[in-house]
Structure formats: structure tokens, C-alpha cells
Motif scaffolding. Structure first.
Motif, PDB file in Angstrom:
ATOM      1  N   SER A 195       0.630  -1.513  -0.291  1.00 39.79           N
ATOM      2  CA  SER A 195      -0.056   0.020  -0.067  1.00 39.79           C
ATOM      3  C   SER A 195       0.818   1.398  -0.055  1.00 39.79           C
ATOM      4  O   SER A 195       0.318   2.201  -0.583  1.00 39.79           O
ATOM      5  CB  SER A 195      -1.025  -0.033   1.238  1.00 39.79           C
ATOM      6  OG  SER A 195      -0.159   0.129   2.456  1.00 39.79           O
ATOM      7  N   ASN A 196       2.067   1.224   0.708  1.00 38.37           N
ATOM      8  CA  ASN A 196       2.927   2.410   0.565  1.00 38.37           C
ATOM      9  C   ASN A 196       3.391   2.518  -0.876  1.00 38.37           C
ATOM     10  O   ASN A 196       3.623   3.548  -1.084  1.00 38.37           O
ATOM     11  CB  ASN A 196       4.110   2.219   1.621  1.00 38.37           C
ATOM     12  CG  ASN A 196       3.585   2.715   3.011  1.00 38.37           C
ATOM     13  OD1 ASN A 196       3.520   4.224   3.320  1.00 38.37           O
ATOM     14  ND2 ASN A 196       3.422   1.822   3.983  1.00 38.37           N
ATOM     15  N   THR A 198      -2.876   5.224   7.077  1.00 40.64           N
ATOM     16  CA  THR A 198      -3.584   6.217   6.361  1.00 40.64           C
ATOM     17  C   THR A 198      -2.344   7.449   6.269  1.00 40.64           C
ATOM     18  O   THR A 198      -2.207   8.111   5.199  1.00 40.64           O
ATOM     19  CB  THR A 198      -4.817   6.714   6.943  1.00 40.64           C
ATOM     20  OG1 THR A 198      -5.797   5.620   6.920  1.00 40.64           O
ATOM     21  CG2 THR A 198      -5.155   7.833   6.250  1.00 40.64           C
ATOM     22  N   VAL A 199      -1.839   7.731   7.395  1.00 35.90           N
ATOM     23  CA  VAL A 199      -0.939   8.943   7.528  1.00 35.90           C
ATOM     24  C   VAL A 199       0.350   8.464   6.770  1.00 35.90           C
ATOM     25  O   VAL A 199       1.194   9.354   5.991  1.00 35.90           O
ATOM     26  CB  VAL A 199      -0.601   9.555   8.649  1.00 35.90           C
ATOM     27  CG1 VAL A 199      -2.088  10.090   9.316  1.00 35.90           C
ATOM     28  CG2 VAL A 199      -0.131   8.516   9.875  1.00 35.90           C
ATOM     29  N   GLU A 200       0.690   7.312   6.778  1.00 33.55           N
ATOM     30  CA  GLU A 200       1.967   6.862   6.220  1.00 33.55           C
ATOM     31  C   GLU A 200       1.806   7.072   4.482  1.00 33.55           C
ATOM     32  O   GLU A 200       2.778   7.535   4.052  1.00 33.55           O
ATOM     33  CB  GLU A 200       2.095   5.238   6.274  1.00 33.55           C
ATOM     34  CG  GLU A 200       2.422   4.637   7.586  1.00 33.55           C
ATOM     35  CD  GLU A 200       2.532   3.258   7.769  1.00 33.55           C
ATOM     36  OE1 GLU A 200       3.115   2.523   6.609  1.00 33.55           O
ATOM     37  OE2 GLU A 200       2.363   2.796   8.659  1.00 33.55           O
ATOM     38  N   HIS A 201       0.617   6.832   3.981  1.00 35.18           N
ATOM     39  CA  HIS A 201       0.455   7.080   2.581  1.00 35.18           C
ATOM     40  C   HIS A 201       0.758   8.539   2.071  1.00 35.18           C
ATOM     41  O   HIS A 201       0.792   8.843   0.987  1.00 35.18           O
ATOM     42  CB  HIS A 201      -0.774   6.554   2.262  1.00 35.18           C
ATOM     43  CG  HIS A 201      -0.885   5.047   2.333  1.00 35.18           C
ATOM     44  ND1 HIS A 201      -2.146   4.347   2.469  1.00 35.18           N
ATOM     45  CD2 HIS A 201       0.037   4.021   2.617  1.00 35.18           C
ATOM     46  CE1 HIS A 201      -2.026   3.095   2.458  1.00 35.18           C
ATOM     47  NE2 HIS A 201      -0.497   2.988   2.881  1.00 35.18           N
ATOM     48  N   ARG A 202       0.409   9.471   3.149  1.00 35.06           N
ATOM     49  CA  ARG A 202       0.699  10.858   2.711  1.00 35.06           C
ATOM     50  C   ARG A 202       2.151  11.316   3.186  1.00 35.06           C
ATOM     51  O   ARG A 202       2.645  11.976   2.226  1.00 35.06           O
ATOM     52  CB  ARG A 202      -0.244  11.511   3.582  1.00 35.06           C
ATOM     53  CG  ARG A 202      -0.179  13.267   3.609  1.00 35.06           C
ATOM     54  CD  ARG A 202      -1.064  14.161   4.359  1.00 35.06           C
ATOM     55  NE  ARG A 202      -1.018  13.740   5.976  1.00 35.06           N
ATOM     56  CZ  ARG A 202      -0.202  14.025   6.924  1.00 35.06           C
ATOM     57  NH1 ARG A 202       1.065  14.732   6.388  1.00 35.06           N
ATOM     58  NH2 ARG A 202      -0.306  13.663   7.936  1.00 35.06           N
ATOM     59  N   ALA A 219      -4.390   0.783  11.154  1.00 32.93           N
ATOM     60  CA  ALA A 219      -4.971   1.380   9.988  1.00 32.93           C
ATOM     61  C   ALA A 219      -5.052   2.969  10.101  1.00 32.93           C
ATOM     62  O   ALA A 219      -4.823   3.349   9.223  1.00 32.93           O
ATOM     63  CB  ALA A 219      -6.462   0.901  10.075  1.00 32.93           C
ATOM     64  N   ARG A 220      -4.965   3.404  11.306  1.00 36.86           N
ATOM     65  CA  ARG A 220      -5.093   4.912  11.388  1.00 36.86           C
ATOM     66  C   ARG A 220      -3.782   5.571  10.842  1.00 36.86           C
ATOM     67  O   ARG A 220      -3.513   6.504  10.326  1.00 36.86           O
ATOM     68  CB  ARG A 220      -5.308   5.352  12.935  1.00 36.86           C
ATOM     69  CG  ARG A 220      -5.778   6.970  12.921  1.00 36.86           C
ATOM     70  CD  ARG A 220      -6.037   7.282  14.299  1.00 36.86           C
ATOM     71  NE  ARG A 220      -7.089   6.510  14.739  1.00 36.86           N
ATOM     72  CZ  ARG A 220      -7.084   5.647  15.670  1.00 36.86           C
ATOM     73  NH1 ARG A 220      -5.928   5.572  16.643  1.00 36.86           N
ATOM     74  NH2 ARG A 220      -8.180   4.961  16.101  1.00 36.86           N
ATOM     75  N   ALA A 272       1.144   4.389  -2.658  1.00 31.46           N
ATOM     76  CA  ALA A 272       0.712   5.698  -2.524  1.00 31.46           C
ATOM     77  C   ALA A 272       2.056   6.349  -3.347  1.00 31.46           C
ATOM     78  O   ALA A 272       2.033   7.441  -3.846  1.00 31.46           O
ATOM     79  CB  ALA A 272       1.047   5.945  -0.855  1.00 31.46           C
TER      80      ALA A 272
END
Ligand code: GRF
Length: 202
Positions: free
Chosen positions: A12-13, A171-175, A167-168, A16
Motif C-alpha cells: 500500500s505504501n 493512512t498517514v503513512e500514505h501521505r 489502520a489509522r 501511495a
């Protein structure tokens, strides 16, 4: 800048990073995705984006050195400027890291230097942390201890489990990871003398 991404799992990273890099103004392109697992979900995802994918499965090689040699040969063909580890679950040897000194970055799902290593979310909950988060750092010979490029924090809720906290943070990893890669690809941060040196004004 040419970027190779190393994965072991869902990627997923990596996705992103690939989506960010697809924007015309992004200073890097993903030139290949390499996995140490043949069934890594990230390989299929990278394929859908048309990114060249390669699997070098550890058990196909006599030892760590041979496995790394195969990955280094793949990287020599891709000739990346930057290597991003994204859910890559194997420690790189000092020789591998030296081959790409100061040009390998990683995302770790904790606020380093706290909680290096595995099971970071459960450890944060067990420690009673009220915040947790992720760190993008330069990869050095020690595990999860290289100079920090970027971090992001999220609250730890009283009813969090490792899964809800993970999970939370994801989401910020992907930003944060694409932001950190952009800074690095633009030369606004580099590793020098074992430290992250920022030239944001430039
Ligand atoms: C993420 O928590 C990442 O921080 C860690 O591996 C987990 C899975 O990442 N390195 P991905 O979905 O495979 O990118």
C-alpha cells in the motif's frame, strides 16, 4: 529521479508512492518494484500500474549474500537514484547499504527512536502512549535507526487495538512517504555525516 521500491507484502505504501509519482510535477518516477516474496500483493498492484515488477524469493538462493546479489543485479539493470523500502521485511547487509549510501529510505510504523523493530502498534498501546505514528528515515546499517526525514503522529484512542491503530497510521503513512520522497528527490534533504541535512529554503 529514478526510484526502485522494495516490498514484501501488500504494497500500500508502494502504491501511495506510485500514485504520487504519476503526477507530472513529481520529481521522481518509480522504475521498478522488487519483492522477496513471489505472492506479494504489491506485485499485482504494481503490474496494474504498468510498473516493471521482479520477485527474488529468498529460498531460491543459497544464502543471504546470494539473495542480495540477485537483488543488486536487478537494481543495476534499473539503475535507480533512490531505493524506497516499503513494507520490505528483510534487513539489508552493510554491503548492500554501502552500495547505495545515503540513497535508501524506509517507512517505519512508529515515532522513532521509539519502538524500532516489530509489533510497534501493540508496543505503543502496551506502553500507554497517547500518540503514535510513522517515520520516514534514511536506511543505515542499524535497524530502524537512520536519520529521520519526516514523521506524522496520530492519537491512540482508549479502545484502540493494534489493528485499529495500524489502520489509522497506515493512512498517514500514505501521505508522509510521498512527501518525504519528494523532499529527497528534490534535494531538499540529504544524508551527510550520518545526519539528515535540510535545505528547504532552496
Ligand atoms: C506498514 O505499516 C509499513 O509501515 C510497514 O509495513 C506495513 C505494510 O506496508 N513497513 P505496505 O502496505 O506493504 O506498504
Amino acid at each position: 529521479k529514478r526510484v526502485a521500491v522494495l516490498i514484501s507484502g501488500g504494497g500500500s505504501n508502494m502504491m501511495a508512492l506510485a500514485k504520487a509519482a504519476a503526477r507530472p510535477d513529481f520529481p521522481a518516477e518509480i522504475v521498478g518494484v522488487i519483492s522477496d516474496k513471489a505472492d506479494a500483493g504489491g506485485l499485482v498492484k504494481a503490474d496494474t500500474l504498468g510498473i516493471p515488477t521482479f520477485a527474488h524469493v529468498r529460498k531460491d538462493y543459497a544464502g543471504k549474500a546470494e539473495h542480495e546479489a540477485a537483488i543488486l543485479a536487478e537494481l543495476a539493470r534499473l539503475s535507480p537514484d533512490i531505493i524506497c523500502l516499503a513494507g520490505y521485511m528483510r534487513l539489508l547487509s552493510a554491503e548492500f547499504i554501502r552500495a547505495y549510501e545515503g540513497r535508501i529510505i524506509n517507512i517505519h510504523p512508529a515515532l522513532l527512536p521509539l519502538f524500532a523493530g516489530l509489533h510497534t502498534h501493540q508496543r505503543a498501546i502496551d506502553a500507554g502512549m497517547r500518540i503514535a505514528g510513522c517515520t520516514v528515515h534514511f536506511v543505515t546499517e542499524g535497524m530502524d535507526e537512520g536519520p529521520i526525514i519526516a514523521q506524522a503522529a496520530v492519537p491512540v484512542l482508549t479502545d484502540d487495538t493494534a489493528e485499529t491503530l495500524a489502520a489509522r497510521i497506515l493512512t498517514v503513512e500514505h501521505r508522509v512517504y510521498p512527501e518525504a520522497l519528494k523532499l529527497f528527490a528534490e534535494g531538499k534533504v540529504r544524508m551527510e555525516g550520518g545526519k539528515a541535512v535540510f535545505a528547504l529554503a532552496s
